[in-house]
Design a protein around this motif. Structure first.
Motif, mmCIF file in Angstrom:
data_model
loop_
_atom_site.group_PDB
_atom_site.id
_atom_site.type_symbol
_atom_site.label_atom_id
_atom_site.label_comp_id
_atom_site.label_asym_id
_atom_site.label_seq_id
_atom_site.Cartn_x
_atom_site.Cartn_y
_atom_site.Cartn_z
ATOM 1 N N ALA A 224 0.835 -1.204 0.000
ATOM 2 C CA ALA A 224 0.000 0.000 0.000
ATOM 3 C C ALA A 224 0.864 1.246 0.000
ATOM 4 N N THR A 225 2.038 1.154 0.644
ATOM 5 C CA THR A 225 2.956 2.299 0.666
ATOM 6 C C THR A 225 3.455 2.620 -0.730
ATOM 7 N N LEU A 226 3.880 1.586 -1.469
ATOM 8 C CA LEU A 226 4.328 1.793 -2.840
ATOM 9 C C LEU A 226 3.210 2.408 -3.672
ATOM 10 N N ILE B 153 -2.610 -8.426 -6.605
ATOM 11 C CA ILE B 153 -1.333 -7.882 -7.071
ATOM 12 C C ILE B 153 -0.273 -8.298 -6.059
ATOM 13 N N GLU B 154 0.680 -9.111 -6.482
ATOM 14 C CA GLU B 154 1.663 -9.643 -5.545
ATOM 15 C C GLU B 154 3.036 -8.987 -5.680
ATOM 16 N N HIS B 155 3.444 -8.709 -6.920
ATOM 17 C CA HIS B 155 4.774 -8.150 -7.149
ATOM 18 C C HIS B 155 4.676 -7.037 -8.189
ATOM 19 N N VAL B 156 5.681 -6.143 -8.138
ATOM 20 C CA VAL B 156 5.745 -5.018 -9.064
ATOM 21 C C VAL B 156 7.115 -5.034 -9.740
ATOM 22 N N MET B 157 7.125 -4.932 -11.070
ATOM 23 C CA MET B 157 8.385 -4.899 -11.832
ATOM 24 C C MET B 157 8.555 -3.539 -12.492
ATOM 25 N N GLY B 158 9.830 -3.138 -12.629
ATOM 26 C CA GLY B 158 10.139 -1.920 -13.362
ATOM 27 C C GLY B 158 9.972 -0.683 -12.513
ATOM 28 N N GLY B 159 9.567 0.414 -13.148
ATOM 29 C CA GLY B 159 9.341 1.659 -12.434
ATOM 30 C C GLY B 159 10.075 2.850 -12.999
ATOM 31 N N LYS B 160 11.080 2.623 -13.835
ATOM 32 C CA LYS B 160 11.765 3.753 -14.456
ATOM 33 C C LYS B 160 10.831 4.449 -15.435
ATOM 34 N N ASN B 161 10.163 3.657 -16.271
ATOM 35 C CA ASN B 161 9.171 4.180 -17.215
ATOM 36 C C ASN B 161 7.786 3.602 -16.963
ATOM 37 N N VAL B 162 7.752 2.305 -16.691
ATOM 38 C CA VAL B 162 6.477 1.601 -16.553
ATOM 39 C C VAL B 162 6.553 0.642 -15.370
ATOM 40 N N PHE B 163 5.457 0.555 -14.616
ATOM 41 C CA PHE B 163 5.302 -0.486 -13.603
ATOM 42 C C PHE B 163 4.440 -1.607 -14.196
ATOM 43 N N TYR B 164 4.929 -2.850 -14.080
ATOM 44 C CA TYR B 164 4.146 -4.031 -14.430
ATOM 45 C C TYR B 164 3.831 -4.790 -13.150
#
Length: 792
Positions: free
Chosen positions: A75-77, A120-131
């Protein structure tokens, strides 16, 4: 990153054509149970163990995009990085909405069968896009269909954003979000988490995937640290152990640094799972180049390519002086963001340009165009991800005009067109620096279009001292469908190229050139210094009748074969591994083992028709034509537009004298692939008796598409039979000019000349045949005798 899995030997898709050509007997029959072990996980201590001595670096790493390449959803992210999704993402009949509120953390899917939620368990990326990832059945971590654009602060359709828009072609259809292409365990794991084990069970098709840390940790680049921590703890304070028991980059060459960064920044094909920092890239990976439509013909990025291919085109890299860490820190940050350092990335080699940049850039001091990277590393975007061109090549607006590729000038000057840019760069530079780029690009474009009139130019480029490694390997791969016999000396010469990548492509191509020269070159290549060359060579040898091999060569062949088998079986969760193994068995003369491999491939991905097509070929080798036909019909249910399935089904039906149905499938094969010469060729032969006029039309079309000796001879035979001896003679003269490896064209042309009373011309044909080194020894002797007899 997403790995690629090449379908080696995919030529088998159309090799049911009467002669086939893959019937060589090999004494090598590898076991499909061979495999490789995962590294010892107990040697890894984790990044937290580095904090005590390297706190500063740990803090830099832990907040970098390397350290955060993947992280647990929280939730913080969501509060810090995401905004609420205001509108549904609509994909077909389904609607998707991400709930990232403090009470959320899930995706809702609404469709014809009701409503479902996915955590939603994991988040990838973040420089341009979050998957975002969720867990599906059998342990599959799947990429959700909705992603988040960090730059625009908006939600998007994951699959639709990744559609390539290739000039002059229809856009491709996006994959469904549950497609294996979006399965984390099998596609994108190795560069987002560290020390991962998929723990895939091929018997149950279940993953029990675990990893030590999310993100790219310290040990991903420095190796296991457990022993390092121990020896450092045991060493008296103030001293350094003689052996640090860890991989240090201090003594790495520029090439080692580049090769260590490459696996996560390359569009590559893995051939081992044992790469460690400092190893050579081409001992563990193959590399996709411009044969792939993710690149424009000039090498600029069209789809997503992950840098390394264009990096190898970089003149500074070729000099041996430039490595990734010159511009980037080990955590991936750019070193020259500060205004006073903007052009320092080109120091010290280009000091004169940096000191007086406006004189070189033709832009004012404060203009963005006065930055070196603006012109040499322009930024483009694909799938919402911004990426810089790492080839460092100058703007070539002439290529934009010809091939619609991007150029730096018009990326900035959006109100102008490429013609305006072309005029200006030609004013600025007396030398036409664009010319060599345009020349090599024209060769790639011609080879992609199968315009073999450019073959002499391709040969000259491959032999030239200025040839680029990436363009060379691309051209050799693109020459695979070229029917001209004069390509083989070019490819044989490439077996001695200084680049292991180029040698590997040449070795793979020689699988289709059953000759003594190719055999000797391939046997020698099984002892090459690079693993990628060795495994491509031994795979190519599978279709050759095995001659006597010396002890040293036998050891090389056996070692290379084991490496090849291991390269196929590092990914037992992917259908292409079994498909490629099936192709190896089939080429080696083991159709039963091939059937087993193709069967597993079809089980791994039931939606893929390719294994079924080649399965039919294996059945045909076993004279089980009923199952061969069933396999092809199953393939056509999966893909009614499969030209390979239509072609091979047409061949089977023609063998059974079901000519009407065979004709229908030949026509469909030609309709769905107008460049598949085998379809009009076989259709022309089939129609020969009852429809001679259309037969000739089809045979001419086949020879036009693929002017090889077989098609030329067949066309000449039917032209002669139809009373068109002059046309037949002309075709045969063209065929003979290529020095074919078959006696038939010489025999037919000699017969025509003799029938017309042209004994001198016939004698010349027979003499020319006797001097053709591509013919078998007994054939050359036959023509020598005929040449003498006709003169008596």
């Amino acid at each position: 990153m997403k790995k690629l899995f090449l379908l080696f030997g995919s030529v088998l898709l159309v090799s049911l054509i009467l002669e086939g050509g893959l019937s060589g007997q090999s004494p090598i029959a590898p076991s499909i149970s061979a495999g490789q072990k995962n590294p010892n996980q107990s040697d890894y201590a984790g990044s937290a163990s580095c904090i005590k001595c390297h706190e500063k670096f740990y803090k830099l790493w832990s907040t970098s995009f390397h350290g955060l390449a993947m992280q647990p959803y929280s939730a913080t992210l969501a509060k810090e990085k995401l905004t609420p999704q205001a509108k549904d993402i609509v994909i077909g009949k389904y609607r998707y909405r991400m709930n990232v509120s403090p009470e959320g953390g899930f995706m809702t899917e609404k469709g014809p069968k009701g409503t479902r939620t996915y955590k939603i368990e994991h988040v990838m990326g973040g420089k341009n896009v979050f998957y975002f990832l969720t867990t599906l059945k059998k342990g599959r971590l799947q990429t959700l269909p909705v992603a988040y654009d960090m730059n625009r602060k908006e939600w998007l359709d994951t699959a639709a954003s990744g559609i390539r828009h290739i000039p002059d072609q229809r856009p491709e259809a996006p994959f469904h979000w549950k497609d294996p292409e979006y399965t984390f365990n099998s596609q994108c794991y190795s560069c987002h988490v560290s020390q991962l084990s998929t723990n895939y069970d091929p018997k149950t098709d279940v993953y029990r995937t675990v990893w030590r840390e999310p993100g790219i940790n310290c040990e991903a680049c420095h190796g296991p640290s457990e022993e390092h921590n121990r020896v450092c703890a045991e060493t008296p304070e103030g001293t350094v152990p003689a052996d640090l028991k860890i991989i240090s980059w201090k003594k790495f060459t520029p090439a080692q640094k580049n090769d260590t960064c490459a696996p996560c920044h390359a569009k590559m094909v893995p051939i081992t799972n044992t790469f460690i920092p400092g190893d050579r890239f081409f001992d563990h990976y193959d590399l996709v180049a411009l044969e792939n439509l993710d690149y424009y013909p000039d090498g600029r990025d069209l789809g997503e390519n992950f840098t390394h291919t264009t990096w190898l085109m970089n003149p500074c890299v070729k000099s041996g002086k430039l490595d990734c860490l010159h511009c980037h820190t080990s955590s991936g940050r750019y070193r020259f963001k500060a205004k006073e350092k903007l052009n320092n990335d080109c120091l010290p080699c280009h000091e004169s340009h940096v000191k007086n940049a406006p004189a070189h850039t033709k832009h004012s001091q404060e203009s963005p165009g006065n930055r070196c990277v603006s012109c040499h590393m322009p930024m483009t975007e694909f799938a919402r991800m911004k990426r810089s061109d790492h080839s460092l090549l100058p703007p070539v607006p002439a290529s934009t005009i010809a091939y619609k590729s991007p150029n730096a000038c018009n990326i900035c000057h959006t109100d102008k067109d490429a013609k305006w840019s072309d005029v200006n760069v030609r004013k600025w530079r007396k030398r036409d620096y664009q010319a060599p780029f345009m020349h090599r690009t024209s060769l790639i474009d011609a080879a992609r279009k199968r315009d073999w009139s450019k073959l002499p130019d391709i040969a000259a480029y491959l032999k030239s001292e200025v040839r680029d490694e990436i363009f060379a390997v691309s051209l050799i791969r693109l020459l695979r469908p070229c029917p001209r016999q004069d390509k083989w000396p070019i490819i044989l010469l490439a077996m001695n190229d200084p680049s292991g990548l180029v040698r590997s492509a040449a070795a793979e191509a020689l699988s289709e050139y059953p000759s003594d020269k190719a055999y000797r070159a391939l046997v020698k290549a099984t002892g090459d210094e690079y693993r990628i060359v060795r495994i491509r060579a031994v795979a190519a040898l599978a279709g050759f009748p095995q001659s006597e091999i010396g002890e040293t060569d036998r050891q090389n062949v056996d070692r290379a074969l084991q490496e090849y088998v291991n390269s196929l079986l590092i990914r037992t969760d992917h259908w292409s591994s079994y498909y490629n193994m099936g192709n190896y068995f089939l080429r080696s003369g083991y159709p039963k083992q091939a059937l087993e491999s193709y069967g597993i491939a079809a089980q791994r991905d039931p939606r893929t028709p390719v294994p079924l097509v080649n399965m039919s070929l294996a059945y045909a080798r076993l004279t089980d034509f009923q199952n061969a036909e069933q396999s092809l019909r199953k393939a056509l249910k999966l893909d009614p537009r499969s030209s390979a399935a239509h072609l091979n089904l047409g061949l089977l039906l023609a063998e059974q004298k079901k000519n009407k149905e065979a004709e229908e499938h030949f026509r469909l094969a030609y309709k769905y692939d107008p460049q598949m010469a085998e379809a009009p060729y076989n259709l022309g032969v089939l129609l020969g008796k009852e429809h001679p006029s259309e037969s000739l039309k089809m045979l001419r079309k086949a020879y036009e598409i693929s002017p090889n000796p077989k098609y030329g001879y067949t066309l000449a035979y039917y032209e002669h039979h139809a009373g068109n001896s002059a046309v037949a003679t002309s075709v045969l003269q063209k065929v003979i000019a290529t020095k074919p490896a078959t006696a038939d064209p010489y025999l037919l042309l000699g017969y025509i000349y003799e029938s017309d009373g042209k004994r001198v011309e016939a004698a010349q044909v027979y003499k020319e045949a006797s001097n053709n080194e591509n013919l078998a020894t007994q054939d050359r002797s036959l023509f020598e005798r005929k040449s003498r007899l006709i003169k008596q």
